[in-house]
Write a protein that holds these residues in place. Sequence first.
Motif, mmCIF file in Angstrom:
data_model
loop_
_atom_site.group_PDB
_atom_site.id
_atom_site.type_symbol
_atom_site.label_atom_id
_atom_site.label_comp_id
_atom_site.label_asym_id
_atom_site.label_seq_id
_atom_site.Cartn_x
_atom_site.Cartn_y
_atom_site.Cartn_z
ATOM 1 N N SER A 267 0.820 -1.212 0.000
ATOM 2 C CA SER A 267 0.000 0.000 0.000
ATOM 3 C C SER A 267 0.853 1.261 0.000
ATOM 4 C CB SER A 267 -0.922 0.019 1.220
ATOM 5 O OG SER A 267 -1.810 -1.074 1.209
ATOM 6 N N ALA A 268 2.056 1.160 0.563
ATOM 7 C CA ALA A 268 2.929 2.336 0.663
ATOM 8 C C ALA A 268 3.583 2.701 -0.663
ATOM 9 C CB ALA A 268 4.011 2.089 1.714
ATOM 10 N N ALA A 269 3.514 1.811 -1.639
ATOM 11 C CA ALA A 269 4.124 2.091 -2.937
ATOM 12 C C ALA A 269 3.365 3.216 -3.630
ATOM 13 C CB ALA A 269 4.112 0.837 -3.798
ATOM 14 N N GLY A 270 4.114 4.151 -4.226
ATOM 15 C CA GLY A 270 3.488 5.324 -4.834
ATOM 16 C C GLY A 270 2.987 5.120 -6.240
ATOM 17 N N THR A 271 3.580 4.184 -6.974
ATOM 18 C CA THR A 271 3.204 3.942 -8.365
ATOM 19 C C THR A 271 3.061 2.438 -8.594
ATOM 20 O OG1 THR A 271 5.492 3.713 -9.145
ATOM 21 C CG2 THR A 271 4.562 5.953 -9.067
ATOM 22 N N PRO A 272 2.382 2.054 -9.679
ATOM 23 C CA PRO A 272 2.294 0.617 -9.991
ATOM 24 C C PRO A 272 3.670 -0.034 -10.146
ATOM 25 C CG PRO A 272 0.686 1.838 -11.278
ATOM 26 C CD PRO A 272 1.542 2.859 -10.582
ATOM 27 N N GLU A 273 4.633 0.718 -10.691
ATOM 28 C CA GLU A 273 5.983 0.180 -10.858
ATOM 29 C C GLU A 273 6.640 -0.078 -9.508
ATOM 30 O OE1 GLU A 273 4.562 2.089 -14.396
ATOM 31 O OE2 GLU A 273 4.822 2.914 -12.368
ATOM 32 N N GLU A 274 6.456 0.845 -8.575
ATOM 33 C CA GLU A 274 7.005 0.660 -7.229
ATOM 34 C C GLU A 274 6.301 -0.490 -6.511
ATOM 35 O OE1 GLU A 274 6.566 4.394 -5.281
ATOM 36 O OE2 GLU A 274 8.197 5.372 -6.403
ATOM 37 N N GLU A 275 4.986 -0.585 -6.707
ATOM 38 C CA GLU A 275 4.208 -1.674 -6.103
ATOM 39 C C GLU A 275 4.710 -3.028 -6.606
ATOM 40 O OE1 GLU A 275 -0.514 -2.862 -5.461
ATOM 41 O OE2 GLU A 275 0.068 -1.406 -6.988
ATOM 42 N N TYR A 276 4.966 -3.100 -7.917
ATOM 43 C CA TYR A 276 5.497 -4.330 -8.504
ATOM 44 C C TYR A 276 6.847 -4.666 -7.892
ATOM 45 C CZ TYR A 276 7.634 -7.441 -11.966
ATOM 46 O OH TYR A 276 8.277 -8.489 -12.572
ATOM 47 N N GLU A 277 7.720 -3.682 -7.770
ATOM 48 C CA GLU A 277 9.062 -3.921 -7.233
ATOM 49 C C GLU A 277 9.003 -4.395 -5.785
ATOM 50 O OE1 GLU A 277 13.041 -4.383 -6.849
ATOM 51 O OE2 GLU A 277 11.901 -4.048 -8.704
ATOM 52 N N VAL A 278 8.161 -3.767 -4.981
ATOM 53 C CA VAL A 278 8.017 -4.177 -3.581
ATOM 54 C C VAL A 278 7.498 -5.609 -3.500
ATOM 55 C CG1 VAL A 278 6.720 -3.781 -1.450
ATOM 56 C CG2 VAL A 278 7.699 -1.844 -2.681
ATOM 57 N N GLY A 279 6.453 -5.890 -4.272
ATOM 58 C CA GLY A 279 5.859 -7.223 -4.232
ATOM 59 C C GLY A 279 6.808 -8.303 -4.702
ATOM 60 N N MET A 280 7.545 -8.029 -5.766
ATOM 61 C CA MET A 280 8.475 -9.033 -6.279
ATOM 62 C C MET A 280 9.624 -9.272 -5.320
ATOM 63 S SD MET A 280 7.332 -10.382 -9.009
ATOM 64 C CE MET A 280 8.769 -11.144 -9.762
ATOM 65 N N GLU A 281 10.061 -8.224 -4.638
ATOM 66 C CA GLU A 281 11.134 -8.427 -3.664
ATOM 67 C C GLU A 281 10.628 -9.198 -2.448
ATOM 68 O OE1 GLU A 281 14.799 -8.799 -2.422
ATOM 69 O OE2 GLU A 281 14.191 -8.067 -4.397
ATOM 70 N N LEU A 282 9.377 -8.973 -2.051
ATOM 71 C CA LEU A 282 8.792 -9.771 -0.981
ATOM 72 C C LEU A 282 8.727 -11.247 -1.396
ATOM 73 C CD1 LEU A 282 5.781 -7.529 0.163
ATOM 74 C CD2 LEU A 282 7.759 -8.169 1.560
ATOM 75 N N SER A 283 8.337 -11.500 -2.640
ATOM 76 C CA SER A 283 8.254 -12.872 -3.152
ATOM 77 C C SER A 283 9.629 -13.516 -3.192
ATOM 78 C CB SER A 283 7.648 -12.872 -4.564
ATOM 79 O OG SER A 283 6.419 -12.206 -4.589
ATOM 80 N N ALA A 284 10.618 -12.755 -3.670
ATOM 81 C CA ALA A 284 11.974 -13.289 -3.776
ATOM 82 C C ALA A 284 12.555 -13.588 -2.397
ATOM 83 C CB ALA A 284 12.869 -12.302 -4.522
ATOM 84 N N GLU A 285 12.312 -12.719 -1.435
ATOM 85 C CA GLU A 285 12.846 -12.964 -0.093
ATOM 86 C C GLU A 285 12.179 -14.171 0.559
ATOM 87 O OE1 GLU A 285 15.151 -12.908 3.165
ATOM 88 O OE2 GLU A 285 15.469 -11.897 1.245
ATOM 89 N N LEU A 286 10.891 -14.356 0.289
ATOM 90 C CA LEU A 286 10.186 -15.545 0.770
ATOM 91 C C LEU A 286 10.868 -16.800 0.234
ATOM 92 C CD1 LEU A 286 7.640 -16.763 2.191
ATOM 93 C CD2 LEU A 286 6.456 -16.499 -0.006
ATOM 94 N N ALA A 287 11.141 -16.810 -1.072
ATOM 95 C CA ALA A 287 11.783 -17.975 -1.690
ATOM 96 C C ALA A 287 13.209 -18.148 -1.193
ATOM 97 C CB ALA A 287 11.759 -17.821 -3.207
ATOM 98 N N ARG A 288 13.942 -17.046 -1.075
ATOM 99 C CA ARG A 288 15.342 -17.137 -0.613
ATOM 100 C C ARG A 288 15.420 -17.703 0.789
ATOM 101 N NH1 ARG A 288 16.260 -11.996 -3.635
ATOM 102 N NH2 ARG A 288 15.544 -10.856 -1.802
ATOM 103 N N THR A 289 14.516 -17.271 1.667
ATOM 104 C CA THR A 289 14.523 -17.749 3.048
ATOM 105 C C THR A 289 14.284 -19.254 3.098
ATOM 106 O OG1 THR A 289 13.705 -15.618 3.839
ATOM 107 C CG2 THR A 289 13.458 -17.501 5.328
#
Length: 321
Positions: A267-289
Amino acid sequence: MRGNLAPTRLSASAPLDSPEEAFQSTPSQRRRGTRTALSFELIPPRHGADTALLDELIAGLAAYNPDYVAVTSSMRSDWLEGTSALIERVASTTDLRPIAHLACTAGTKAELEGWIRELIDVGVRGFLALRGDLQPGQTALPEGYLQHATDLLNLINEVQEEQAFHLAAGKLALSVACYPSGHAESKNFDEDLDVLLAKQRLGADFAITQLFFDAADYLEFVDVARLAGVRIPLIPGIMPMTSLKRVQRMGELSGLEVPKTVVEKLSAAGTPEEEYEVGMELSAELARTILRAGTGGLHVYTHNNLAVTRDLLGRIGIQQP
């Protein structure tokens, strides 16, 4: 996060392992240095879909040399007709190993029996056996339908016996679903474990997790399942979180509440591009962990988006060979 998993009682059906043996199959003690197993979920396209795009998707996923691809079934592609058509296309154009989603909701017992035979004929050598989602207000499937995934496993086993000469080693790969965050219809986590153990006893070779948002949910689930006697691989299913809308929709379909921290960050992301980046990094960190903990592989819910799938795998260090 399931902070109350540890006290769960051991199942009466658990093997009588020593404490040391019981823990050898947990993610943290998996053999290091082996190749990360990789599989993808594919969705049959709607009628009239661009076949060139479909072929590009299939070829792009095949370039990763996945261990298998799981092909779903849905109303939008005429249920198992769409599944069969896509599997036939995959089998005839690539060396990919397809498994088919098969749900009790897709037809009567007699209809499913026919579909199992047809899917074997088009190249299926494995099934993901599911109950499927009930319609709003439904408490059970109609008369003539199988009521549980365990019933479906029994049916697949029956057909498998008659089809033994058509199958390598006379055996289909049988997979089932499991629920790190709990099944929406289960009374408690012990019931989830009992159902998973029943599926294992009926011949399930591995289980693929449904959606989860916290790595601890998966890792604790595996630890407790091993103590309860589950010995089959429990493969984590990862969904790329490309937007808050997508995450909330998938959480709703899975009967899960999206964690507050995930909602706040997206929700804190200001643009769709930022929202995508935040979400993908959350997904990647989930997988990395999960992988850092020693888990042997990942199952990626691609939503038929090759670019997003490549992005996720690149972020966790999985490149095309």
